[in-house]
Design an enzyme around this catalytic site. Structure first.
Site, PDB file in Angstrom:
ATOM      1  N   LYS A  84       0.850  -1.198   0.000  1.00  0.00           N
ATOM      2  CA  LYS A  84       0.000   0.000   0.000  1.00  0.00           C
ATOM      3  C   LYS A  84       0.886   1.248   0.000  1.00  0.00           C
ATOM      4  CE  LYS A  84      -3.981   1.891   2.542  1.00  0.00           C
ATOM      5  NZ  LYS A  84      -4.775   1.764   3.798  1.00  0.00           N
ATOM      6  N   SER A 159      -9.749   2.052   2.856  1.00  0.00           N
ATOM      7  CA  SER A 159      -8.885   2.753   1.947  1.00  0.00           C
ATOM      8  C   SER A 159      -7.948   1.843   1.164  1.00  0.00           C
ATOM      9  CB  SER A 159      -8.042   3.772   2.714  1.00  0.00           C
ATOM     10  OG  SER A 159      -7.162   3.115   3.620  1.00  0.00           O
ATOM     11  N   SER A 183      -9.707  -0.353   7.029  1.00  0.00           N
ATOM     12  CA  SER A 183      -9.142  -0.237   5.683  1.00  0.00           C
ATOM     13  C   SER A 183      -8.440  -1.481   5.154  1.00  0.00           C
ATOM     14  CB  SER A 183      -8.167   0.930   5.619  1.00  0.00           C
ATOM     15  OG  SER A 183      -8.859   2.148   5.710  1.00  0.00           O
TER      16      SER A 183
END
Lengths: 501, 100
Positions: A84, A159, A183
């Site tokens: 990420k 997210s 997330s």
């Protein structure tokens, strides 16, 4: 793409690692197969913000060289992974999904990235995310949304939508996510994959660009429970560079995943997480999974956590408050975007112009909310009260864990919704995390794993398992047992049903 | 405790160093009011005797050994800076016109 490549990209990380270590396939072949897949489908999925092909190929060759020389390799050596874009990686652009950090090349590695490298894993690139991890759909990325591989017109959750989508699109066998309010878990639920938020302090936050420091936690994303456990054990453990890192042995998550057993275990159904507001198909698949767990020998009890209904409110004060402080560092002075530096504007004006130009709508919304919650006159009523609610939620968890070894709930109230459906309706968007937020506030650990497709829309449904702090192994014990039972029923993992892109 | 005016939003934006447009001020005044109304429910919990939690796992007095580690590479840090001069970060003027 050759059939060998097609086969390689669908393998689990554990199978790939074994094949690489036995010399049946090289890390270079595995890496090339995944890079080819990314080149083939990522234009449509948009899971990646940056693909580090050359570095990945070089890392893979190094692992193959090491193996040939007889060096001892780690459990996931040579296996590709996506990271990420909120974790720093030295020399590789790290944007956090924001224009304010466009092109920024960090001068250091986050501890998570350093541990992946030390474990001889091959980093394929950086994945898309809501700007500074603020969002539940990945639509708040400044670089455009990620598409859910189950239906490209839908969001993959957020997210960490890029990390989850990269797994469901077979672009990577493993990924790293971060979870501040859900997330990792909510995108896992919406893409039919597995995601774990470890106990707060279980994985180092050094080099994780902070959203809310008391809530943020990095964790593993995978297509199976065992793969998640293998990755968990690579990244977890004490780090002197993070003062909130827990100095204690990492729970043996791999052994728990290999054992997978719920006989005699008390599983608590959280009364407040379900019912009204949850999609019918989500509840149906959840209830079937509960019956399955009972059939496997678990004792299912109902528990009540009455203060969970205040969790969302407390979270949307605590998170913006911490975020508004953390994001004050993006002022265009030492790194990141600088705008309006024309010789006439003062430093304060340049900061305001830069931040206005660099931050997106959701980030500005939360910075102002946090500034408000922390301002004098409102502090006690908002931030102070939210911190007390946090104590009450922790007490609810403690009481529930007296009655049950783990707690379960649906991970998210709905399946994946359409891109654009909720993007400018913050309250509707915030409700996506209603079941995942309590764990972040209390600091314990949780996993989401797929339990089927909702009959009405054919989209994945996730079940959340919650365990006490530092009992992360229980997530894998229960998750693995449930996954095996479901795999027996279906004849394969749920992810095998994802439409071909 | 839930209403929020456009003037308040403008003040918050100033405190937060955000040079918001007029349209944004209107939009956020509306949205922040709705969000605050919804989160205000937390005041329903009588919590006078409840201690606040600032951190989920309280750890105190964390020290590391007093050993020098190399810092960041100077060239790499400056390469990522928006403006440099004489081996330093170059910043706009610090004082306002009237103070200068």
């Amino acid at each position: 793409m050759s059939s060998v490549d097609a086969d390689l990209i669908r393998q689990s990380a554990s199978v790939l690692a074994a094949a690489i270590s036995e010399g049946e396939v090289s890390s270079l072949e595995v890496t090339k197969a995944h890079l080819a897949r990314i080149a083939e489908v990522d234009e449509r999925v948009h899971a990646f913000l940056q693909v580090t092909s050359e570095a990945a190929l070089a890392a893979a060759e190094l692992v193959d060289e090491k193996r040939r020389s007889g060096a001892k390799l780690g459990a996931l050596a040579g296996v590709p992974i996506a990271v990420k874009d909120v974790l720093t990686m030295r020399g590789v652009p790290t944007t956090c999904g924001s224009k304010i950090l466009e092109g920024w090349r960090p001068p250091y590695d986050s501890t998570v990235v350093a541990r992946l490298r030390a474990a001889d894993m091959v980093i394929l690139g950086k994945t898309n995310m809501d700007e500074f991890a603020m969002g539940s759909s990945t639509e708040h990325s400044a670089y455009g949304p990620t598409h859910n591989p189950w239906d490209l017109t839908r969001i993959p959750g957020g997210s960490g939508g890029g990390s989850a989508a990269s797994l469901a699109a077979f672009e990577a066998p493993l990924a790293i996510g971060t979870d501040t309010g859900g997330s990792i878990r909510q995108p896992a639920a919406l893409t039919g994959t597995v995601g774990v938020k470890p106990t707060y302090g279980g994985v180092s936050r050094y080099g994780l660009v902070a959203l809310a420091s008391s809530l943020d936690q990095a964790g593993p994303c995978a297509r199976s429970v065992l793969d998640a456990a293998l990755l968990h054990s690579v990244i977890a453990g004490h780090d002197p560079r993070d003062s909130t890192s827990i100095n204690a042995p990492v729970p043996d998550v791999v052994a728990a995943a290999n054992r997978g057993d719920v006989r005699g275990l008390r599983i608590g159904l959280v009364k407040e997480l379900g019912g009204a507001g949850y999609q019918v198909g989500v509840l149906q698949r959840f209830n079937e999974a509960v019956e399955l767990l009972q059939g496997l020998g678990a004792e299912v009890v109902e528990v009540s956590c009455p203060n969970f209904e205040y969790a969302l409110g407390a979270y949307y004060l605590i998170l913006p408050a911490e975020a508004s402080s953390n994001l004050a560092r993006f002022d265009g002075m030492r790194y990141g975007l600088r705008a309006g530096d024309d010789g006439s504007n003062s430093v304060e004006q340049v900061m305001s112009i830069s931040r206005e130009a660099g931050f997106g709508a959701e980030v500005k919304r939360r910075i102002m909310l946090g500034t408000y919650a922390l301002s004098s006159g409102y502090y006690d009523a908002y931030y102070g009260q939210a911190q007390k609610v946090r104590t009450l939620i922790t007490r609810d968890f403690n009481a529930a864990f007296d009655k049950a070894d783990v707690l379960i709930s649906p991970t998210a109230p709905t399946t994946a919704f359409k891109i654009g459906e909720k993007v400018d309706d913050p309250l509707a968007m915030y409700l996506n995390d209603i079941a995942t937020i309590p764990v972040n506030l209390a600091g314990n650990c949780a996993m989401s794993l797929p339990v089927g497709l909702a009959p009405a829309d054919g989209l994945p449904v996730g079940l959340q398992i919650m365990a006490p702090p530092m009992a992360d192994d229980r997530l894998y014990l229960v998750g693995s047992a449930l996954e095996s039972a479901l795999t027996d029923k279906w004849g394969h993992l749920l992810i095998e049903e994802v439409p071909s892109l | 405790m839930t209403a929020i005016t456009r003037q308040e939003v403008a003040h918050l934006a100033k405190l937060a160093r955000l040079d918001l447009t007029a349209t944004e001020l209107d939009h956020y005044a509306e949205q922040l009011a709705v969000i605050l109304q919804s989160v205000a429910r937390i005041s329903e919990v009588a919590a006078d005797d409840i201690p606040p939690t600032s951190h989920p796992v309280p750890i105190e007095n964390v020290f590391r050994d007093d050993i020098a580690y190399p810092g960041l590479d100077r060239a790499e840090v400056f390469a990522a800076a928006p403006a440099t001069q004489d081996d330093r970060f170059r910043v706009p003027r610090i004082l306002d016109e009237e103070q200068a």
